[in-house]
Design a protein around this motif. Structure first.
Motif, short mmCIF file in Angstrom:
data_model
loop_
_atom_site.label_atom_id
_atom_site.label_comp_id
_atom_site.label_asym_id
_atom_site.label_seq_id
_atom_site.Cartn_x
_atom_site.Cartn_y
_atom_site.Cartn_z
N CYS A 1 2.54 4.48 1.54
CA CYS A 1 3.04 4.69 2.90
C CYS A 1 2.24 5.74 3.65
O CYS A 1 2.20 5.72 4.89
CB CYS A 1 4.52 5.09 2.86
SG CYS A 1 5.62 3.73 2.44
N ASN B 1 -0.66 3.60 4.84
CA ASN B 1 -0.25 2.53 5.75
C ASN B 1 1.21 2.74 6.15
O ASN B 1 2.12 2.09 5.65
CB ASN B 1 -0.42 1.17 5.08
CG ASN B 1 -0.09 0.01 6.01
OD1 ASN B 1 -0.05 0.19 7.23
ND2 ASN B 1 0.12 -1.17 5.45
N HIS C 1 0.83 -1.19 0.00
CA HIS C 1 0.00 0.00 0.00
C HIS C 1 0.88 1.26 0.00
O HIS C 1 2.10 1.21 0.10
CB HIS C 1 -0.96 0.02 1.20
CG HIS C 1 -1.80 -1.21 1.31
ND1 HIS C 1 -2.72 -1.57 0.35
CD2 HIS C 1 -1.86 -2.18 2.27
CE1 HIS C 1 -3.31 -2.71 0.69
NE2 HIS C 1 -2.81 -3.10 1.86
N SER D 1 2.94 1.87 8.58
CA SER D 1 3.64 0.75 9.19
C SER D 1 3.85 -0.42 8.23
O SER D 1 4.37 -1.46 8.62
CB SER D 1 2.85 0.24 10.42
OG SER D 1 1.56 -0.20 10.03
N GLY D 2 3.48 -0.22 6.97
CA GLY D 2 3.62 -1.29 6.00
C GLY D 2 5.08 -1.56 5.65
O GLY D 2 5.96 -0.73 5.90
#
Length: 211
Positions: free
Chosen positions: A202, A205, A200, A207-208
């Motif tokens: 950043c 998300n 996804h 914390s991806g």
């Protein structure tokens, strides 16, 4: 009483004695009864033409140096555009010119960039930030530069100014030539770029993986 004009033989203007024909430069303008009346004005010396003002004459007038910036600040990705631009404007400098109060106006007209990697460029525009030009980061601009190799470089800029002068409230008069003034130096680090896959966006998300 009878009045008239008489030329006495041998006197100036009679054509005798000096051997001159016609009127001599020192001939008497009016002769009456053998007497001279008046004098012949001597031709005045021509007024010397005003000498043009040169760049040497305005050596004591100096425009303030411009300032160069770059995006990203201090580092560049090899193979991508670095946006380098100058902040500078028209300058008015007051002082004494040939012993008279005067104002010299300096207008930037040329930008000489040396990128430190063996390449250089002369631009007619000072450039601007990516945002002010409605561009994205690393988009090419009229003043951007691409470094091919990683390393440390020094960017140098010299700005050419057109000069004009005026005395008092009279109009400005152009001076032939340009005045070149160095700007500040920029130290840049060029690095490589690595591509990573992320899950996804950043921003959506943080914390991806890869964020």
């Amino acid at each position: 009483m009878l009045e008239g004009t008489e030329t006495v033989p041998g006197t100036p203007g009679s054509g005798a004695g000096s051997g001159a024909k016609g009127s001599a430069p020192d001939a008497c303008p009016i002769v009456r009864l053998g007497k001279c009346f008046g004098t012949v004005p001597k031709p005045s010396d021509p007024t010397p033409a005003a000498q043009p003002i040169t760049l040497r004459d305005i050596a004591s007038f100096r425009p303030a140096a411009g300032v160069q910036h770059m995006e990203p600040n201090g580092w560049v990705v090899a193979g991508l555009d670095a946006n380098i631009y100058a902040v500078v404007g028209q300058r008015l400098v007051d002082g004494a010119l040939l012993g008279r109060p005067a104002t010299v106006r300096f207008t930037p007209v040329g930008y000489r960039w040396n990128y430190g990697d063996g390449t250089a460029a002369v631009r007619s525009t000072q450039g601007a930030t990516w945002a002010s030009q409605g561009l994205r980061d690393f988009d090419p601009t009229p003043t951007s530069h691409v470094y091919a190799d990683e390393g440390e470089y020094v960017i140098r800029l010299s700005i050419d100014f057109r000069a004009e002068y005026r005395f008092g409230s009279s109009g400005f008069v152009p001076i032939t030539g340009t005045v070149t003034v160095p700007a500040n130096e920029l130290y840049v680090t060029v690095t490589g770029a690595k591509t990573v896959l992320v899950e996804h966006d950043c921003s959506a998300n943080p914390s991806g993986p890869g964020c």
